[in-house]
Design a protein around this motif. Sequence first.
Motif, PDB file in Angstrom:
ATOM      1  N   GLY A   1      12.881 -29.541  27.289  1.00  0.00           N
ATOM      2  CA  GLY A   1      13.908 -28.508  27.067  1.00  0.00           C
ATOM      3  C   GLY A   1      13.911 -27.546  26.262  1.00  0.00           C
ATOM      4  O   GLY A   1      13.992 -26.758  26.006  1.00  0.00           O
ATOM      5  N   LEU A   2      13.628 -28.276  24.406  1.00  0.00           N
ATOM      6  CA  LEU A   2      13.580 -27.901  23.373  1.00  0.00           C
ATOM      7  C   LEU A   2      12.953 -26.457  23.477  1.00  0.00           C
ATOM      8  O   LEU A   2      12.986 -25.420  23.412  1.00  0.00           O
ATOM      9  CB  LEU A   2      13.175 -28.385  22.039  1.00  0.00           C
ATOM     10  CG  LEU A   2      13.360 -28.043  20.926  1.00  0.00           C
ATOM     11  CD1 LEU A   2      14.735 -27.164  20.358  1.00  0.00           C
ATOM     12  CD2 LEU A   2      12.982 -28.437  19.147  1.00  0.00           C
ATOM     13  N   VAL A   3      11.775 -26.524  24.264  1.00  0.00           N
ATOM     14  CA  VAL A   3      10.497 -25.372  23.797  1.00  0.00           C
ATOM     15  C   VAL A   3      11.298 -24.525  25.252  1.00  0.00           C
ATOM     16  O   VAL A   3      11.102 -23.415  24.805  1.00  0.00           O
ATOM     17  CB  VAL A   3       9.307 -26.128  24.470  1.00  0.00           C
ATOM     18  CG1 VAL A   3       8.120 -25.371  25.164  1.00  0.00           C
ATOM     19  CG2 VAL A   3       8.738 -26.800  23.805  1.00  0.00           C
TER      20      VAL A   3
ATOM     21  N   ALA B   1      12.992  -8.581  24.056  1.00  0.00           N
ATOM     22  CA  ALA B   1      13.249  -7.785  25.091  1.00  0.00           C
ATOM     23  C   ALA B   1      14.120  -6.408  24.872  1.00  0.00           C
ATOM     24  O   ALA B   1      13.999  -5.563  24.622  1.00  0.00           O
ATOM     25  CB  ALA B   1      13.288  -8.449  26.179  1.00  0.00           C
ATOM     26  N   ALA B   2      15.316  -7.543  24.003  1.00  0.00           N
ATOM     27  CA  ALA B   2      16.185  -6.133  23.941  1.00  0.00           C
ATOM     28  C   ALA B   2      16.067  -5.976  22.476  1.00  0.00           C
ATOM     29  O   ALA B   2      16.910  -4.953  21.933  1.00  0.00           O
ATOM     30  CB  ALA B   2      17.760  -7.413  24.260  1.00  0.00           C
ATOM     31  N   LEU B   3      15.436  -6.297  21.517  1.00  0.00           N
ATOM     32  CA  LEU B   3      15.336  -5.453  20.304  1.00  0.00           C
ATOM     33  C   LEU B   3      14.664  -4.311  20.008  1.00  0.00           C
ATOM     34  O   LEU B   3      15.578  -3.305  19.469  1.00  0.00           O
ATOM     35  CB  LEU B   3      14.238  -6.716  19.673  1.00  0.00           C
ATOM     36  CG  LEU B   3      14.474  -5.868  17.783  1.00  0.00           C
ATOM     37  CD1 LEU B   3      15.379  -6.465  17.285  1.00  0.00           C
ATOM     38  CD2 LEU B   3      12.995  -6.895  17.437  1.00  0.00           C
TER      39      LEU B   3
ATOM     40  N   VAL C   1      14.708 -18.223  25.338  1.00  0.00           N
ATOM     41  CA  VAL C   1      16.033 -17.398  23.189  1.00  0.00           C
ATOM     42  C   VAL C   1      15.140 -16.260  23.306  1.00  0.00           C
ATOM     43  O   VAL C   1      15.896 -14.503  22.984  1.00  0.00           O
ATOM     44  CB  VAL C   1      16.504 -17.828  23.031  1.00  0.00           C
ATOM     45  CG1 VAL C   1      17.289 -17.411  21.262  1.00  0.00           C
ATOM     46  CG2 VAL C   1      18.021 -18.857  23.411  1.00  0.00           C
ATOM     47  N   MET C   2      13.454 -16.625  22.371  1.00  0.00           N
ATOM     48  CA  MET C   2      13.235 -15.583  21.921  1.00  0.00           C
ATOM     49  C   MET C   2      12.460 -14.284  22.916  1.00  0.00           C
ATOM     50  O   MET C   2      12.401 -12.934  22.805  1.00  0.00           O
ATOM     51  CB  MET C   2      11.467 -16.196  21.535  1.00  0.00           C
ATOM     52  CG  MET C   2      12.187 -17.248  20.520  1.00  0.00           C
ATOM     53  SD  MET C   2      12.682 -16.267  18.721  1.00  0.00           S
ATOM     54  CE  MET C   2      11.068 -15.807  18.871  1.00  0.00           C
TER      55      MET C   2
END
Length: 240
Positions: free
Chosen positions: A13-15, A27-29, A21-22
């Motif tokens: 789940g953490l991965v 993509a939005a940066l 999120v990353m």
Amino acid sequence: GPTDPTVLRAGGGLVAVSTGVMATVVAALVPAVRASRVPPLQALREPELPGRPATDRRRARIGVVVLAASLAVLALALVGSDGTEAAVGARLLPLGTGVLGVFAAAALVAPRCTGPVARLVGGLAVALRGLPGELARANATRNPGRTAMTATALLLGVGLVSFTLVVTASLGATQEIRVERSTFTDFRLRPEGLDSFPGQATDAVAVVGRVDVATAIRPAQVTLAGVPEYGLAIQPRGFV
């Protein structure tokens, strides 16, 4: 097997969350940096975006080539297999590659197809809804590139989820068929997880009404000509 319970571990789940999120941040940066450099007054006006027909045509040609190659890979992955486990496993890589290629081709071809498709579908919307349909058609055809990017993002999301569900269901059905072909029993009992039944379980099942034959099945490993092989060990008297 197909009926085993789904296990969700904290690490998995953490991965998944961190990867999502990353990917979203990366993509939005670039768009966020570009938007921060636009003067406020210019942002209030409707921009006049110049068309790039040469670039769009070149991308469309590349997309057609990628689409043809991806369909060929999918065709090779779906036909010509003898149905063995090794053959099925070997087809997973070209199948996934072909699907990703189709998605990439759709993203490349979409800007050239959005305008005609939007006008065609928009004509139906105008006939059914009148002024709201006319506004929707004008908004979709005003900037085909932007419309194509929005539709492509939705297409990729739905397509990847559908592909994952189809592959998962196919693997589950394949496992069920493999189990049915490898056993000659009406019912098969197995414990949860990696535990095993105690030795008295076979005797307890054998005395149940309408049970004619009950035998225990255990995993076994043997060595044949120096090569380790895995199989199932049974009680021979139960099959006599």
